[in-house]
Design an enzyme around this catalytic site. Structure first.
Site, PDB file in Angstrom:
ATOM      1  N   ASP A  15      36.729  17.827  26.222  1.00 58.22           N
ATOM      2  CA  ASP A  15      36.013  18.980  26.780  1.00 58.22           C
ATOM      3  C   ASP A  15      35.018  19.526  25.760  1.00 58.22           C
ATOM      4  OD1 ASP A  15      35.824  21.816  28.175  1.00 58.22           O
ATOM      5  OD2 ASP A  15      36.977  20.566  29.568  1.00 58.22           O
ATOM      6  N   ASP A  16      34.664  20.758  25.907  1.00 54.31           N
ATOM      7  CA  ASP A  16      33.641  21.448  25.116  1.00 54.31           C
ATOM      8  C   ASP A  16      33.865  21.306  23.603  1.00 54.31           C
ATOM      9  OD1 ASP A  16      31.621  23.141  24.442  1.00 54.31           O
ATOM     10  OD2 ASP A  16      32.358  24.855  25.571  1.00 54.31           O
ATOM     11  N   ARG A  40      28.183  34.665  28.432  1.00 55.34           N
ATOM     12  CA  ARG A  40      28.907  33.787  27.510  1.00 55.34           C
ATOM     13  C   ARG A  40      27.952  33.318  26.403  1.00 55.34           C
ATOM     14  NH1 ARG A  40      31.905  27.991  27.992  1.00 55.34           N
ATOM     15  NH2 ARG A  40      33.859  28.574  27.045  1.00 55.34           N
ATOM     16  N   LYS A  61      32.662  15.639  33.196  1.00 57.08           N
ATOM     17  CA  LYS A  61      32.930  16.985  33.726  1.00 57.08           C
ATOM     18  C   LYS A  61      31.635  17.776  33.602  1.00 57.08           C
ATOM     19  CE  LYS A  61      35.901  21.051  32.955  1.00 57.08           C
ATOM     20  NZ  LYS A  61      37.015  21.552  32.144  1.00 57.08           N
ATOM     21  N   ASP A  65      29.988  21.129  33.834  1.00 54.22           N
ATOM     22  CA  ASP A  65      30.339  22.554  33.834  1.00 54.22           C
ATOM     23  C   ASP A  65      29.077  23.401  34.008  1.00 54.22           C
ATOM     24  OD1 ASP A  65      31.903  24.805  33.595  1.00 54.22           O
ATOM     25  OD2 ASP A  65      32.734  24.292  31.633  1.00 54.22           O
ATOM     26  N   ASP A  81      31.775  23.878  46.662  1.00 56.32           N
ATOM     27  CA  ASP A  81      31.149  23.851  47.985  1.00 56.32           C
ATOM     28  C   ASP A  81      30.899  22.405  48.384  1.00 56.32           C
ATOM     29  OD1 ASP A  81      28.355  23.050  47.023  1.00 56.32           O
ATOM     30  OD2 ASP A  81      28.701  24.867  45.867  1.00 56.32           O
ATOM     31  N   ASP A  88      39.862  28.351  36.406  1.00 51.33           N
ATOM     32  CA  ASP A  88      40.316  28.366  35.010  1.00 51.33           C
ATOM     33  C   ASP A  88      41.721  28.928  34.913  1.00 51.33           C
ATOM     34  OD1 ASP A  88      38.195  27.174  33.819  1.00 51.33           O
ATOM     35  OD2 ASP A  88      37.259  29.008  33.086  1.00 51.33           O
ATOM     36  N   GLU A  94      60.629  16.731  27.144  1.00 50.99           N
ATOM     37  CA  GLU A  94      59.589  17.288  28.012  1.00 50.99           C
ATOM     38  C   GLU A  94      58.594  16.187  28.399  1.00 50.99           C
ATOM     39  OE1 GLU A  94      57.435  21.599  28.169  1.00 50.99           O
ATOM     40  OE2 GLU A  94      56.952  20.326  26.484  1.00 50.99           O
TER      41      GLU A  94
HETATM   42  C1  DGJ Z   1      34.807  26.608  31.546  1.00 45.57           C
HETATM   43  C2  DGJ Z   1      35.651  25.595  32.244  1.00 45.57           C
HETATM   44  O1  DGJ Z   1      36.064  26.080  33.471  1.00 45.57           O
HETATM   45  C3  DGJ Z   1      36.805  25.193  31.361  1.00 45.57           C
HETATM   46  O2  DGJ Z   1      37.631  24.284  32.025  1.00 45.57           O
HETATM   47  C4  DGJ Z   1      36.275  24.616  30.076  1.00 45.57           C
HETATM   48  O3  DGJ Z   1      35.617  23.405  30.337  1.00 45.57           O
HETATM   49  C5  DGJ Z   1      35.333  25.594  29.399  1.00 45.57           C
HETATM   50  N1  DGJ Z   1      34.319  26.048  30.293  1.00 45.57           N
HETATM   51  C6  DGJ Z   1      34.700  24.977  28.192  1.00 45.57           C
HETATM   52  O4  DGJ Z   1      33.767  25.797  27.629  1.00 45.57           O
END
Ligand code: DGJ
Length: 749
Positions: free
Chosen positions: A368-369, A445, A478, A480, A536, A550, A616
């Site tokens: 991710d980010d 942000r 992904k 975003d 959508d 989130d 787990e």
């Molecule tokens: C918002 C997303 O909804 C999260 O899942 C994650 O990817 C963050 N951004 C990363 O900045």
């Protein structure tokens, strides 16, 4: 044949499997809406929707001295103009070169086309099994020459009608469109409930059902995205309609930008429903000969309750909106590192996570980010899509290879539309960021957005994203989008076209996505927007799944997924098992509960699996195996919401095989009460005459049950009829546990 036309070429009959839709051009050329509802079975309907004069109606001049009852205000219409004497919400508004704004649309002609129309540059349903036929009705404002073509694609088997509009400037001068609804539909005076979906960050798509009162009820987005706050979809229901019985209509916009959804109940009780691009953020200049396409809207009717409408949309979106390999193929189960590490990771940590993920059976690791530019928090780096090799300790190519060697495929996060002020991209191209000259733009942000309406911006993004995908071998992206548009202005548009900003932005987003899809046909793209802020049917045309929220707390997710499921299929809803206590709410929940909820979505993980104790991890592996074993039911079964998240005790839902041979029940207890009650429900979608075995998916759950529940949920055989009528109840345990979840499998014996 799903489209028929009367001999005089002025009456139109659209037939789906269970519904009929009917309209006609009257003697003055007004295209009247006559009927939409249960299949009528003939042309001679005794009661068609017609105008009841309101008294002192304004009459078009050509009829004024002959028929004082002919008033556009009372005539149910397919697509209304502006400036005449229809005082209800208008579908089409335009400004002509001479400053006049009156549009009076009259029927001109029709044509029938085989298959399903496409819309240049915009997402639209498609037909690859010969289900669809298209009717195009041409209306014209004779005085100016403005032409509006109404598109109706009838998907007979799917029980869905799609609508779109093309407006062509056949006038002598320039025309500026000010409003161009995609769907307009009039309903006769009756009581209706309207269900819309509101939300905010971490609380998306809460359904709200209200009795439609006189006046206008509208939901909208002015954010440049379909939004966390309201969804571009709605259900219009008879007041007595329940989850499983009664009539209702569903509408959904195949578009991801600002929208306006209006339901107007006029003083006589007739209802006009409209859905389209938000006119406050829209104007579109057309030179003579140019045309504009309003995006598509989906329409369905069912008399099988709210779930009947949902089933139509679910099957349709799964079948005719989602495209490519991932429409039908089993999707990977992913582990995303976001909640596991946030921005704080290095290459070693990532590879260790991928390895641990592979051990529990995950087959895709998603980074991710934070992997690019200068980005160790959310204040900088967006726009610099060059991998931060110092942070990840190697090139992105090597990282992809290491992750694959650890046992999973590799996927990666982008926020392509955003730019940080502290980035090389912004320093090089400050004019690419959206801002009004002479004003400081709002930050959200800490970020700005790029002007996606510009081709140079689009091309740069295509290049940057493509090179990372190629180098890393990513099979998943992904996408975003973490803020709404504000401070609209494009340096690339002249003053008189600034009103085109929002729609051009969306066309740009769609072009980048489409180009990437073509370049990487196997790439699975997951949409995301601060969670589910752009959930959508437009995005689903490019991104087969969308991160739903989130908020990964399974108890909060019950409502979020319940609301989302009114329109959108399970298979489109990104859902992950995250850590307990949950990072958003602090709530502690059992792993099984988190898994049961995530399984009614795409199912994946989002936690630091390297920190999980062996037992787990074993449980995670077991859950994943269950998900794979029940994949077909979970992802393609008919979803029934049996007890809502607002129930005092439990949420219960069901996924039933389309042939009625089996069904899976999922139950989640909200709170533990000392004074317990039985939470009963009736099982849906089975065959009355068949016998079924009822058992817990996890055998070990049987031990928790009290004696009566044991006799029922440990393999007892029950008839489909009994399950539908007397029903079942949520298993009763000897010791109640908060948030306990069960999966119960019902299979034909
Ligand atoms: C918002 C997303 O909804 C999260 O899942 C994650 O990817 C963050 N951004 C990363 O900045």
């Amino acid at each position: 044949m799903s489209i028929r036309v009367s001999e005089d070429g002025r009456q139109f009959f659209l037939e789906t499997k269970t519904s009929s839709y009917r309209m006609k051009a009257d003697e003055l050329g007004t295209l009247r809406h006559l009927y939409y509802g249960e299949k009528s079975g003939g042309d001679d309907l005794p009661a068609l929707f017609h105008a009841v004069p309101r008294g002192h109606d304004a009459n078009p001049h050509e009829t004024g001295m002959k028929d004082r009852d002919y008033g556009l205000e009372s005539i149910p219409q397919e697509y209304s103009g502006f400036g005449g004497a229809d005082y209800r919400t208008t579908a089409l508004r335009a400004r002509f070169e001479d400053g006049t704004r009156t549009v009076r649309l009259r029927f001109e002609s029709y044509r029938i086309e085989a298959g399903k129309y496409a819309i240049p540059g915009l997402p639209a349903a498609y037909d690859d099994r010969g289900d669809a036929e298209t009717l195009v009705i041409t209306l014209r404002d004779a005085e100016t020459g403005l032409k509006a073509e109404l598109y109706y694609a009838v998907f007979e088997e799917a029980d869905v009608i799609t609508r779109a509009v093309k407006v062509t400037n056949e006038t002598a001068g320039t025309v500026t469109l000010e409003k161009c609804a995609s769907l307009a539909l009039d309903f006769p005076a009756r009581d209706y409930d309207l269900m819309t979906f509101f939300g905010r960050w971490a609380k998306e798509r809460t359904p709200e059902r209200v009795k439609l009162a006189h006046g206008i009820r509208a939901v909208q987005s002015l954010r440049g995205a379909s939004s966390l706050q309201y969804n571009p979809s709605a259900l219009l229901l008879a007041p007595e309609t329940t989850e499983t019985s009664g009539e209702g209509y569903g509408i959904a916009f195949v578009y991801s930008g600002s929208f306006l959804l209006e339901a107007e109940k006029d003083p006589a009780g007739d209802v006009r429903l409209q859905l389209g691009i938000h006119p406050d953020l829209f104007s579109w200049k057309l030179a003579p000969g140019e045309c504009f396409y309003a995006p598509e809207a989906l329409l369905t009717w069912s008399n099988a309750g709210v779930s009947g409408i949902s089933h139509h949309f679910h099957d349709f979106i799964n079948r005719s909106i989602v495209r490519g390999k991932w429409r039908d193929a089993e999707r990977p189960v992913l582990l995303n590192n976001w909640e596991g590490t946030y921005f704080h990771f290095d290459g070693e940590k990532l590879v260790a996570m991928a390895k641990a993920a592979a051990e529990i059976g995950v087959n895709l690791f998603v980074l991710d980010d934070g992997w690019f530019g200068k980005r160790d928090d959310d204040r900088s780096g967006l726009g610099d899509w060059q991998p931060n090799e110092a942070k990840i300790g190697c090139s992105i190519r090597e990282l992809g290879e290491k992750v694959r060697a650890a046992g999973t495929a590799f996927g990666i996060w982008f926020e392509p539309e955003a730019v940080s002020e502290d980035s090389d991209l912004f320093r090089a191209h400050p004019d690419w960021a959206i801002a009004v000259p002479g004003r400081e733009p709002s930050l959200a942000r800490y970020e700005l957005l790029l002007d996606l309406g510009r081709k140079d911006v689009q091309d740069r993004l295509i290049e940057d994203i493509s090179s990372v995908i190629r180098a890393s071998g990513a099979v998943y992206l992904k996408w975003d989008f973490n803020r709404s548009i504000s401070d609209r202005y494009s340096a690339a548009l002249p003053a008189d076209r600034q009103g085109e900003f929002d729609h051009r932005y969306m066309l740009g987003v769609y072009r980048v996505l489409e180009t990437l899809r073509e370049a990487f046909p196997e790439l699975l793209i997951e949409g995301c927007s601060s969670g589910g802020g752009r959930f959508d049917a437009g995005m689903l045309y490019y991104t087969p799944q969308i991160w739903t929220s989130d908020d990964t707390d399974p108890i909060e997710r019950l409502m979020i997924q319940y609301g989302t499921s009114m329109i959108y299929p399970v298979r489109t809803m990104g859902a992950h098992v995250s850590a307990s206590p949950n990072h958003q709410t602090g709530r502690k929940t059992p792993l099984h509960t988190r898994a049961v909820v995530a399984m009614s979505g795409t199912f994946g993980f989002e936690l630091d699996v390297t920190k999980a104790p062996e037992e787990e991890k074993a449980e995670m592996r077991e859950e994943l195996e269950t998900f794979r074993a029940l994949y077909g039911l979970l992802q393609f079964g008919d979803l029934y919401r049996l007890l809502p998240p607002t129930d005092e005790n439990c949420t219960v839902w069901e996924q039933a095989a389309k042939d009625g041979s089996r069904a899976l029940l999922s139950t989640v207890r909200h709170t533990a009460h000392a004074a317990r009650v039985l939470s009963g429900f009736q099982v849906q979608g089975l065959k009355d005459e068949a016998m079924y075995r009822v058992r817990m998916v996890r055998e070990k759950d049987v031990e928790k049950l009290d004696d009566t529940s044991k006799t029922l949920f440990d393999g007892r055989t029950v008839s489909g009829r009994a399950l539908r009528t007397a029903g079942l109840y949520v298993p009763v345990t000897c010791f109640p546990e908060e948030y306990e979840a069960f999966q119960i499998l019902i299979e034909e014996a």
